[in-house]
Design a protein around this motif. Structure first.
Motif, PDB file in Angstrom:
ATOM      1  N   LYS A   1       0.632  -1.302   0.076  1.00 28.05           N
ATOM      2  CA  LYS A   1       0.216  -0.080   0.018  1.00 28.05           C
ATOM      3  C   LYS A   1       1.006   1.327   0.120  1.00 28.05           C
ATOM      4  CE  LYS A   1      -4.193  -1.388  -0.226  1.00 28.05           C
ATOM      5  NZ  LYS A   1      -5.293  -1.070  -1.354  1.00 28.05           N
ATOM      6  N   GLN A   2       1.916   1.083   0.737  1.00 28.25           N
ATOM      7  CA  GLN A   2       2.650   2.446   0.667  1.00 28.25           C
ATOM      8  C   GLN A   2       3.622   2.902  -0.971  1.00 28.25           C
ATOM      9  OE1 GLN A   2       3.118  -0.301   2.826  1.00 28.25           O
ATOM     10  NE2 GLN A   2       2.895   0.597   4.831  1.00 28.25           N
ATOM     11  N   LEU A   3       3.345   1.884  -1.515  1.00 26.59           N
ATOM     12  CA  LEU A   3       3.794   2.228  -2.842  1.00 26.59           C
ATOM     13  C   LEU A   3       2.939   2.071  -3.986  1.00 26.59           C
ATOM     14  CD1 LEU A   3       6.990  -0.302  -2.648  1.00 26.59           C
ATOM     15  CD2 LEU A   3       6.799   2.332  -2.418  1.00 26.59           C
ATOM     16  N   ASP A   4       1.694   2.215  -3.594  1.00 25.70           N
ATOM     17  CA  ASP A   4       0.620   2.100  -4.775  1.00 25.70           C
ATOM     18  C   ASP A   4       0.762   3.337  -5.665  1.00 25.70           C
ATOM     19  OD1 ASP A   4      -0.076   4.182  -2.948  1.00 25.70           O
ATOM     20  OD2 ASP A   4      -2.083   3.189  -2.648  1.00 25.70           O
ATOM     21  N   PHE A   5       1.411   4.400  -5.179  1.00 22.76           N
ATOM     22  CA  PHE A   5       1.553   5.746  -5.970  1.00 22.76           C
ATOM     23  C   PHE A   5       2.415   5.476  -7.275  1.00 22.76           C
ATOM     24  CE2 PHE A   5       4.914   5.937  -2.982  1.00 22.76           C
ATOM     25  CZ  PHE A   5       5.924   6.418  -3.669  1.00 22.76           C
ATOM     26  N   VAL A   6       3.220   4.344  -7.231  1.00 24.85           N
ATOM     27  CA  VAL A   6       4.212   4.024  -8.433  1.00 24.85           C
ATOM     28  C   VAL A   6       3.656   3.385  -9.581  1.00 24.85           C
ATOM     29  CG1 VAL A   6       5.941   4.278  -6.870  1.00 24.85           C
ATOM     30  CG2 VAL A   6       5.268   2.046  -7.476  1.00 24.85           C
ATOM     31  N   LEU A   7       2.438   2.738  -9.094  1.00 22.38           N
ATOM     32  CA  LEU A   7       1.885   1.622 -10.057  1.00 22.38           C
ATOM     33  C   LEU A   7       1.527   2.298 -11.262  1.00 22.38           C
ATOM     34  CD1 LEU A   7      -0.776  -0.076  -7.690  1.00 22.38           C
ATOM     35  CD2 LEU A   7       1.591  -0.956  -8.351  1.00 22.38           C
ATOM     36  N   PRO A   8       0.955   3.401 -11.682  1.00 25.82           N
ATOM     37  CA  PRO A   8       0.924   3.914 -12.973  1.00 25.82           C
ATOM     38  C   PRO A   8       2.140   3.865 -13.739  1.00 25.82           C
ATOM     39  CG  PRO A   8      -0.442   5.230 -11.429  1.00 25.82           C
ATOM     40  CD  PRO A   8       0.499   4.581 -10.639  1.00 25.82           C
ATOM     41  N   GLY A   9       3.180   4.129 -13.381  1.00 23.88           N
ATOM     42  CA  GLY A   9       4.279   4.390 -14.011  1.00 23.88           C
ATOM     43  C   GLY A   9       4.776   2.790 -14.408  1.00 23.88           C
TER      44      GLY A   9
END
Length: 545
Positions: free
Chosen positions: A419-427
Motif C-alpha cells: 500500500k505504501q507504494l501504490d503511487f508508483v503503479l501507474p508508471g
C-alpha cells in the motif's frame, strides 16, 4: 510587650480588622486604643489625634481586671475603673493568638459603647467579607481566563493537523506552538532541547520568547537532569531554588518537563522567568506570587511536552516503516541488477531523467518524487522474466519478446500489495504504452495514459537507445534525440518530448555520469550515500502523504 513583638503581631492578617476598629473608636471616644495580650499592651499605630482632642493618653488597667477573662470573652465589655471612667474591651483574637482592643472611655458613654463597638466590628466584618468575595471573584475570573487561554491553545493544536505531519520534526512544530504558549503562560522564554536517542546528548534546538538567560546557562540547567529519570514537571521558584540553581545567571524561576513516552526521552521543554500577567494590577511587580510558576503553568507546559512526545514516538515508528520500505526497494532494484548485468544502472537513470522531466513540466516536488520512485521500480517485473530470455546475447524472437512484454503487469502484480507504494503503479504498468495506442499492456492512447507513464516512456526509450547491449552498441546522442522528435505525437507525448529537448544536455549528462561510474549508484551503498539518501527522501515524502 516589646515593640518588635507588637510590630510582628500588627503585621499579621489578624490585625487588619482591629486596626480599622481602633481607628473608628479613637475618633469617636477621643482616646487611644491599645492592643492587649497576656504579655502586656501596646498602643496601635493609627492616625494620631491632636493633644487637645485626647481625653486619655495612657492605658491603665486596674489590678482587679483579669486579663485572661478579658481575652477569653466573646463579646465587647465595659469595666468601671472609677466614677468617671471605664475600660472598653473588645476581644478580637483567636484561640491561638488571643488579644483585645482596650481603651479608657467616659463612664457616661458606657451604655452606648458596646452597641457601637458591635456595630463597628460587624460593619468592618461585612466589608472584609465583601472584599474577600470580590477577591475570590477576581481570582475565579482570572482562572476562567487562564482556562480559556489553555483551551484555545490546545484547540489550536487540534485544528492544525498539518503540524503533526511526518515531515515536521520537533523543531518545526516548536517554532509554531511555543511562541503563543509564551504569551499564554506569561513567561520570558521557552526552550526546546532534543535528545539524541543513541547517545543521550541534549541539544538546544529552538527558543521562543526574549530573555537575557544565555544558551550555555540553559545547557547547564538541563545538564543537571541528563542522567535522571524525570516523569513529572520540575518547578523551581525564587523561594525554592536549591544550591546550584541559584548560581545560574539570570534565572529567577524555571520549570522543566520531559518530552518522553514509554520511558524513552526525546527531549526537554524548559520555561524561565515568570512575568506578571498583562491584566495584573500595578502591585504585580511587588508580589512574589505573581512571579512564580504554579500548577497552571507547569500543567500546560506538560501538555505541550506530551503532544511533542506523541509526535516524536510516531516519527520513530514512521522511520522504522520507512527503513523497511527503503530496504525492500533496495532489494528489488539489486535483484534486477543481479539478473541483467547489461542494464545495470538503467533504473537509476530512468528515475533521474523522469524526475528532471517532471520538474520541467511544472509538477510539484511531491509529484517529482513520485515519478522518481516509479522510475526506480518501473522494471521490477523483469524479476519474472526467465534469465535465458533476459540475458540472451542475441536478438529476441517474437515469442521471447512477448515474454518480456509481460514485465509491466508482473511488476504491477508484485507492487500492488504494498500500500505504501501504490503511487508508483501507474508508471510501472504503463511506461510501455504509446501515445497512438499501439503500446502495451493495455493499448491506451493519448491522455488515457497516466502522465507518470508518459514521462517514464520517454526516459526509458532514451536510455534504451543510448545503452550498449550484447547484440548492438548504444546510439549516438544525436540519433536518439532525432528518433524522439520523429516519434512525437505517435509513440510519445509531444509535450513531454518538447520538455526533454529543453533539458537534453542534462539528460545526456545523467546517462554519461552513471555509465562511467556505475558503482557510485549500485554498489553496496553506505548509509550516507547520496544516491540512497535521495531514495530515502522520496520514500519519506511518499509514505507521509
Amino acid at each position: 510587650m516589646s515593640e518588635h513583638r507588637a510590630q510582628r503581631l500588627l503585621e499579621t492578617r489578624h490585625l487588619q480588622r482591629p486596626q480599622e476598629v481602633a481607628e473608628i473608636l479613637q475618633k469617636h471616644f477621643r482616646t487611644p486604643f491599645h492592643l492587649v495580650t497576656q504579655q502586656g499592651s501596646v498602643r496601635l499605630s493609627v492616625s494620631p489625634l491632636q493633644a487637645d482632642q485626647l481625653e486619655h493618653t495612657h492605658l491603665s488597667l486596674p489590678e482587679t481586671l483579669q486579663i485572661d477573662a478579658l481575652l477569653a470573652a466573646k463579646e465587647p465589655s465595659v469595666h468601671a475603673i472609677s466614677a468617671e471612667n471605664a475600660v472598653l474591651a473588645i476581644p478580637m483574637g483567636n484561640r491561638i493568638t488571643p488579644f483585645a482592643l482596650c481603651g479608657i472611655i467616659a463612664a457616661s458613654d458606657a451604655n452606648l459603647s458596646i452597641p457601637l463597638a458591635n456595630m463597628v466590628v460587624e460593619n468592618l466584618k461585612c466589608k472584609q467579607e465583601i472584599a474577600s468575595r470580590d477577591s475570590q471573584l477576581d481570582e475565579y475570573a482570572s482562572q476562567v481566563t487562564r482556562d480559556f487561554e489553555e483551551l484555545s491553545w490546545l484547540r489550536s493544536l487540534a485544528e492544525r493537523p498539518e503540524l503533526w505531519h511526518p515531515q515536521n520534526d520537533l523543531q518545526n512544530i516548536a517554532s509554531v506552538i511555543l511562541p503563543p504558549l509564551c504569551d499564554v503562560l506569561s513567561v520570558e522564554a521557552i526552550f526546546l532541547f532534543v535528545t539524541d536517542t543513541q547517545t543521550g546528548a541534549d541539544t538546544l534546538a529552538f527558543r521562543a520568547g526574549e530573555t537575557e538567560v544565555r544558551d550555555h546557562t540553559m545547557m547547564e540547567l538541563v545538564g543537571q537532569f541528563a542522567d535522571q529519570i524525570v516523569e513529572q514537571p520540575v518547578v523551581r521558584n525564587s523561594n525554592s531554588l536549591h544550591r546550584g540553581w541559584q548560581d545560574l545567571e539570570g534565572i529567577r524561576s524555571c520549570a522543566l518537563v520531559p518530552i518522553a513516552n514509554n520511558s524513552q526521552r526525546f527531549g526537554w521543554l524548559v520555561m524561565v522567568n515568570k512575568l506578571a500577567r498583562p491584566d495584573a494590577d500595578c502591585l504585580a511587580d511587588l508580589s512574589p506570587q505573581l512571579r512564580e510558576f504554579g500548577t497552571f503553568e507547569a500543567g500546560l507546559l506538560q501538555s505541550a511536552g506530551l503532544n511533542l512526545a506523541a509526535h516524536a514516538s510516531n516519527l520513530q515508528s514512521f522511520r522504522q516503516i520507512e527503513d523497511l520500505v527503503v530496504g525492500v526497494i533496495r532489494a528489488m532494484i539489486n535483484s534486477i541488477d543481479a539478473k541483467d548485468a547489461y542494464t545495470r544502472g538503467h533504473s537509476d537513470r530512468v528515475a533521474a531523467m523522469g524526475r528532471t522531466l517532471a520538474a520541467k513540466l511544472g509538477l510539484d516536488p511531491q509529484e517529482q518524487h513520485d515519478v522518481y520512485m516509479s522510475g526506480l521500480l518501473h522494471d521490477i517485473g523483469k524479476i519474472g522474466v526467465p534469465d535465458s530470455v533476459l540475458g540472451k546475447p542475441t536478438r529476441l524472437s517474437e515469442e521471447e519478446f512477448a515474454i518480456v512484454q509481460r514485465h509491466p503487469e508482473i511488476g504491477y502484480s508484485i507492487l500492488k500489495h504494498l500500500k505504501q507504494l501504490d503511487f508508483v503503479l501507474p508508471g510501472v504498468l504503463h511506461h510501455h504504452e504509446c501515445f497512438d495506442g499501439s503500446g502495451y499492456p493495455h493499448g491506451l492512447a493519448g491522455e488515457e495514459i497516466p502522465l507518470m507513464g508518459r514521462i517514464l516512456a520517454v526516459a526509458d526509450a532514451y536510455d534504451a537507445m543510448t545503452s550498449t547491449r550484447p547484440y548492438r552498441n548504444g546510439m549516438p546522442r544525436a540519433k536518439a534525440e532525432a528518433i524522439l522528435r520523429a516519434g512525437a505525437g505517435e509513440q510519445w507525448d509531444t509535450r513531454i518530448i518538447d520538455a526533454f529537448m529543453q533539458c537534453a544536455d542534462e539528460m545526456y549528462s545523467i546517462c554519461q555520469v552513471n555509465r562511467q561510474h556505475p558503482t557510485l549508484l549500485l554498489s553496496d551503498r553506505p548509509s550516507n550515500d547520496a544516491a540512497w539518501d535521495e531514495i530515502d527522501v522520496a520514500v519519506n515524502l511518499s509514505l507521509s502523504k
